[in-house]
Design an enzyme around this catalytic site. Structure first.
Site, PDB file in Angstrom:
ATOM      1  N   ASN A 192       0.751  -1.080  -0.087  1.00  0.00           N
ATOM      2  CA  ASN A 192       0.079  -0.037   0.083  1.00  0.00           C
ATOM      3  C   ASN A 192       0.597   1.158   0.014  1.00  0.00           C
ATOM      4  OD1 ASN A 192       0.241  -1.565   2.264  1.00  0.00           O
ATOM      5  ND2 ASN A 192      -0.295   0.246   3.529  1.00  0.00           N
ATOM      6  N   CYS A 236      -1.828   6.722   8.790  1.00  0.00           N
ATOM      7  CA  CYS A 236      -2.333   5.823   9.774  1.00  0.00           C
ATOM      8  C   CYS A 236      -4.070   6.005  10.181  1.00  0.00           C
ATOM      9  CB  CYS A 236      -1.808   6.303  11.131  1.00  0.00           C
ATOM     10  SG  CYS A 236      -1.361   5.232  12.319  1.00  0.00           S
TER      11      CYS A 236
END
Ligand code: PLP
Length: 373
Positions: free
Chosen positions: A141, A310
């Site tokens: 990713n 995050c």
């Protein structure tokens, strides 16, 4: 999204494709529970079955092998528990939804280019005769690095292990084929290629073991209890149908990277020597923290992510880059740029120009700080 905003964060979430939006609205208006036997229920069932065929065909699977889930995280969690193996070996660059899914898993390191170390995987497999699941992602990713899944499968199957592959970032962006890869479990998520958030699938190859972790009704052929998210699944099916349309090209990525390196020759592109997704660039801007870059680009109307984005919105050091041997201070300057189905060449040009301005400004403030010191 504001008008005239350049969104280059498709690896976080790709905007909803219009066809997916339409399919969802239709499903929401029609309503119905796919388990009901009356006409409304049968129509909802037909929608789910259609989507199942579309998703299966996207990854070369049989419709009966597709288990709809609430997204990639659930698919990864249930693959790791559902395989029911004693040992779990995972690569060091897996998504947290794999890394945090089982206690006592063993980490297989990656090389500097982000590719899993097959030699160490082979040694770890040989180290014990316990039943094993190997989990290695299709595409990373953050860096877009593609793993040699067919080789992982060859090594793992030769040792009698099962293989799970998190293909959340690969599917819908490049060709992913369950049967030619030979993996036993494959995770997908709709929102990474133009479907809605909150829906995904675990593809479970016929005849491999699978212990469901959600118990209750007999939905999904007893592999995932709970009334199906019909609208989400319909949107997933529509996005899968359109997945090949309007995809970013490798030429754009190469042009972007060449231009950024011309502006800042000391910048580093992570995983540059490996095969990568054509839509993803992870690059450092020497001396400029990723948060600063993200904020400055956002103010200029461009959306990108820090190397490690995050869920809390707080940027932490990228575990992926650290696993690739990048120094922590350098990892903090890494930016992830990812384009997708609605990106255009002008977006790339705009990013290059804004990145250049930011780099020059940052250099000037470095010089004035040095003078002041
Ligand atoms: N796996 C990878 C590689 C991802 O990038 C993500 C999302 O960022 C996930 C799994 C989790 O998917 P979801 O957001 O659908 O839970």
């Amino acid at each position: 999204m504001p008008a005239a905003y350049t969104y280059l964060d498709h690896n976080a979430t790709s905007p909803l494709r219009p066809a997916a939006f339409d399919a969802m609205v239709e499903a929401l208006q029609a309503g119905g529970n796919p388990s009901s036997v009356h006409r409304v229920g049968r129509t909802a069932r037909a929608r789910v079955d259609w989507a199942r065929r579309q998703v299966a065909s996207l990854v070369g699977a049989r419709p009966s092998e597709v288990v709809f889930t609430s997204g990639g995280t659930e698919a990864n969690n249930s693959a790791l528990s559902g395989a029911g193996r004693k040992r779990v070996l995972v690569s060091a660059v897996e998504h947290d939804s794999v890394l945090k899914a089982a206690n006592g898993m063993e980490i297989v390191p990656v090389q500097g280019n982000g590719i899993v170390d097959l030699g160490i995987l082979e040694q770890s497999l040989a180290a014990s005769s316990e039943s094993v699941l190997v989990s290695v992602m299709f595409a990373n990713n953050e860096t877009g690095v593609l793993q040699p899944i067919a080789d992982v499968v060859r090594v793992a199957h030769a040792a009698g292990a099962l293989v799970h592959c998190d293909a959340v970032q690969g599917a819908g962006k490049v060709s992913v084929d369950l049967h030619s890869l030979g993996v036993d479990y494959l995770s997908l998520s709709a929102h990474k290629f133009g479907g809605p958030t909150g829906v995904g699938a675990l593809v479970v190859r016929s005849n491999v073991p699978f212990l469901p972790d959600r118990l209750g009704g007999g939905q999904e052929s007893n592999r995932r209890a709970g009334t199906e998210n019909v609208a989400g699944i319909a949107g997933f099916g529509a996005a899968a149908t359109e997945a090949g349309n309007g995809l970013a090209t490798r030429e754009w990525r190469d042009r972007l990277e060449a231009s950024l390196l011309e502006i800042a020759p000391a910048a580093r592109i992570y995983g540059a020597s490996a095969d990568r997704l054509p839509n993803t660039t992870c690059i450092s801007m020497p001396g400029v923290r990723a948060e600063t870059q993200v904020m400055a680009l956002d103010l200029a109307g461009i959306g990108v992510s820090a190397g490690a984005a995050c869920s809390s919105g707080k940027v932490t050091r990228s575990a992926v880059l650290l696993a690739m041997g990048v120094e922590p201070a350098e990892a903090e300057t890494a930016l992830r740029i990812s384009f997708g189905w609605n990106s255009c060449f002008d977006d790339i040009e705009r990013l290059i120009a804004t990145w250049r301005d930011l780099y020059i400004r940052a250099g000037r403030s470095d010089i004035s700080r040095a003078r002041a010191a």
